[in-house]
Design a protein around this motif. Structure first.
Motif, PDB file in Angstrom:
ATOM      1  N   GLY A 141       0.809  -1.219   0.000  1.00 50.36           N
ATOM      2  CA  GLY A 141       0.000   0.000   0.000  1.00 50.36           C
ATOM      3  C   GLY A 141       0.839   1.263   0.000  1.00 50.36           C
ATOM      4  O   GLY A 141       0.323   2.346  -0.239  1.00 50.36           O
ATOM      5  N   LYS A 142       2.125   1.135   0.273  1.00 50.24           N
ATOM      6  CA  LYS A 142       3.034   2.278   0.250  1.00 50.24           C
ATOM      7  C   LYS A 142       3.777   2.299  -1.084  1.00 50.24           C
ATOM      8  O   LYS A 142       3.963   1.264  -1.707  1.00 50.24           O
ATOM      9  N   LYS A 143       4.190   3.484  -1.494  1.00 45.37           N
ATOM     10  CA  LYS A 143       4.969   3.617  -2.725  1.00 45.37           C
ATOM     11  C   LYS A 143       6.386   4.045  -2.374  1.00 45.37           C
ATOM     12  O   LYS A 143       6.612   4.723  -1.369  1.00 45.37           O
ATOM     13  N   ALA A 144       7.337   3.627  -3.203  1.00 41.67           N
ATOM     14  CA  ALA A 144       8.737   3.991  -2.978  1.00 41.67           C
ATOM     15  C   ALA A 144       9.403   4.289  -4.313  1.00 41.67           C
ATOM     16  O   ALA A 144       9.054   3.697  -5.342  1.00 41.67           O
ATOM     17  N   MET A 145      10.340   5.219  -4.283  1.00 43.22           N
ATOM     18  CA  MET A 145      11.118   5.523  -5.479  1.00 43.22           C
ATOM     19  C   MET A 145      12.528   5.901  -5.074  1.00 43.22           C
ATOM     20  O   MET A 145      12.790   6.243  -3.922  1.00 43.22           O
ATOM     21  N   VAL A 146      13.422   5.806  -6.048  1.00 41.64           N
ATOM     22  CA  VAL A 146      14.803   6.208  -5.818  1.00 41.64           C
ATOM     23  C   VAL A 146      15.144   7.283  -6.842  1.00 41.64           C
ATOM     24  O   VAL A 146      14.795   7.172  -8.013  1.00 41.64           O
ATOM     25  N   VAL A 147      15.784   8.340  -6.364  1.00 41.30           N
ATOM     26  CA  VAL A 147      16.275   9.426  -7.207  1.00 41.30           C
ATOM     27  C   VAL A 147      17.791   9.281  -7.244  1.00 41.30           C
ATOM     28  O   VAL A 147      18.436   9.242  -6.196  1.00 41.30           O
ATOM     29  N   VAL A 148      18.337   9.184  -8.456  1.00 40.23           N
ATOM     30  CA  VAL A 148      19.756   8.875  -8.624  1.00 40.23           C
ATOM     31  C   VAL A 148      20.447   9.956  -9.449  1.00 40.23           C
ATOM     32  O   VAL A 148      19.920  10.385 -10.476  1.00 40.23           O
ATOM     33  N   THR A 149      21.626  10.355  -8.994  1.00 42.78           N
ATOM     34  CA  THR A 149      22.501  11.170  -9.837  1.00 42.78           C
ATOM     35  C   THR A 149      23.719  10.323 -10.163  1.00 42.78           C
ATOM     36  O   THR A 149      24.166   9.510  -9.355  1.00 42.78           O
ATOM     37  N   THR A 150      24.246  10.514 -11.374  1.00 41.75           N
ATOM     38  CA  THR A 150      25.333   9.658 -11.826  1.00 41.75           C
ATOM     39  C   THR A 150      26.677  10.355 -11.893  1.00 41.75           C
ATOM     40  O   THR A 150      27.707   9.690 -11.933  1.00 41.75           O
ATOM     41  N   GLY A 151      26.687  11.667 -11.960  1.00 43.29           N
ATOM     42  CA  GLY A 151      27.954  12.368 -12.126  1.00 43.29           C
ATOM     43  C   GLY A 151      28.530  12.179 -13.518  1.00 43.29           C
ATOM     44  O   GLY A 151      29.702  12.458 -13.753  1.00 43.29           O
ATOM     45  N   GLN A 152      27.721  11.664 -14.442  1.00 48.06           N
ATOM     46  CA  GLN A 152      28.151  11.425 -15.814  1.00 48.06           C
ATOM     47  C   GLN A 152      27.060  11.882 -16.778  1.00 48.06           C
ATOM     48  O   GLN A 152      25.902  12.017 -16.394  1.00 48.06           O
ATOM     49  N   GLU A 153      27.450  12.067 -18.017  1.00 49.32           N
ATOM     50  CA  GLU A 153      26.469  12.382 -19.042  1.00 49.32           C
ATOM     51  C   GLU A 153      25.629  11.147 -19.332  1.00 49.32           C
ATOM     52  O   GLU A 153      26.057  10.015 -19.124  1.00 49.32           O
ATOM     53  N   GLN A 154      24.450  11.375 -19.839  1.00 48.32           N
ATOM     54  CA  GLN A 154      23.509  10.293 -20.107  1.00 48.32           C
ATOM     55  C   GLN A 154      24.077   9.237 -21.052  1.00 48.32           C
ATOM     56  O   GLN A 154      23.755   8.062 -20.930  1.00 48.32           O
ATOM     57  N   VAL A 155      24.958   9.619 -21.957  1.00 48.26           N
ATOM     58  CA  VAL A 155      25.506   8.655 -22.917  1.00 48.26           C
ATOM     59  C   VAL A 155      26.310   7.552 -22.242  1.00 48.26           C
ATOM     60  O   VAL A 155      26.559   6.513 -22.835  1.00 48.26           O
ATOM     61  N   PHE A 156      26.720   7.753 -20.990  1.00 47.18           N
ATOM     62  CA  PHE A 156      27.486   6.734 -20.271  1.00 47.18           C
ATOM     63  C   PHE A 156      26.602   5.697 -19.589  1.00 47.18           C
ATOM     64  O   PHE A 156      27.092   4.703 -19.080  1.00 47.18           O
ATOM     65  N   CYS A 157      25.291   5.948 -19.542  1.00 51.75           N
ATOM     66  CA  CYS A 157      24.359   5.032 -18.886  1.00 51.75           C
ATOM     67  C   CYS A 157      23.248   4.652 -19.861  1.00 51.75           C
ATOM     68  O   CYS A 157      22.136   5.168 -19.797  1.00 51.75           O
TER      69      CYS A 157
END
Length: 185
Positions: A141-157
């Motif tokens: 009944g609860k919701k969860a999310m994760v907010v992530v920073t990578t320290g890299q440009e999107q092309v690396f992930c």
């Protein structure tokens, strides 16, 4: 005629785990903006910075009120022998309708402090049990999310990049941790 559904305010527990001192990271800026926006929209928010609260120690028997060296760490959890700090964290999770975790991507994983926090707080019998996992988990009944920073440009992930997409890298957290305990990721 359009009828707008008015939903009750969310109760959000925000947890950040970034070692940058004085909240100078981009992730800290996102965290602060998230809290500000939630409050502006009349949602209730409690938050904790794991590094400011000195909640970065690895799991140990110090996490329990009464330590019994003849018992395993997980047996202490099963018996609910938590110390006051862990009990306060569990109360915050019980209170919330939404859990938001903020972490940098370190070594292609969530921060070790965040995962240590999870190990300490989400113990067996409190967060889940053998017959109470996934849709029957205690956090159902609860919701969860994760907010992530990578320290890299999107092309690396990306699928064809040196690293995998962030969604895949977070799978152990979003599926094994969130979903196992009953959260809707």
């Amino acid at each position: 005629e359009v009828v707008e559904e008015i939903l009750p305010p969310m109760k959000v527990f925000c947890v950040i785990s970034h070692p940058e001192p004085n909240g100078r990271s981009f992730l800290h800026a996102v965290y602060r903006k998230c809290i500000e926006t939630l409050k502006l929209n009349n949602h209730e928010v409690i938050s904790i910075d794991l590094y400011e609260s000195d909640f970065t120690n690895l799991p140990s028997l110090n996490d329990f009120e009464e330590k019994d060296v003849s018992l395993s760490y997980h047996e202490h959890q099963r018996r609910g022998m938590y110390n006051e700090t862990i009990l306060r964290m569990q109360a915050s999770v019980e209170w919330c309708t939404h859990l938001i975790l903020f972490t940098p991507l370190f070594w292609l994983s969530p921060s070790s402090a965040l995962m240590g926090w999870w190990e300490k707080v989400f113990g067996e019998i409190w967060a889940f049990a053998p017959n109470h996992i996934f849709d029957k988990g205690y956090m159902a009944g609860k919701k969860a999310m994760v907010v992530v920073t990578t320290g890299q440009e999107q092309v690396f992930c990306a699928n064809d990049a040196i690293n995998r997409p962030v969604e895949g890298l977070m799978y152990p957290l979003t599926f094994r941790c969130f979903f196992k305990c009953g959260f809707t990721p």
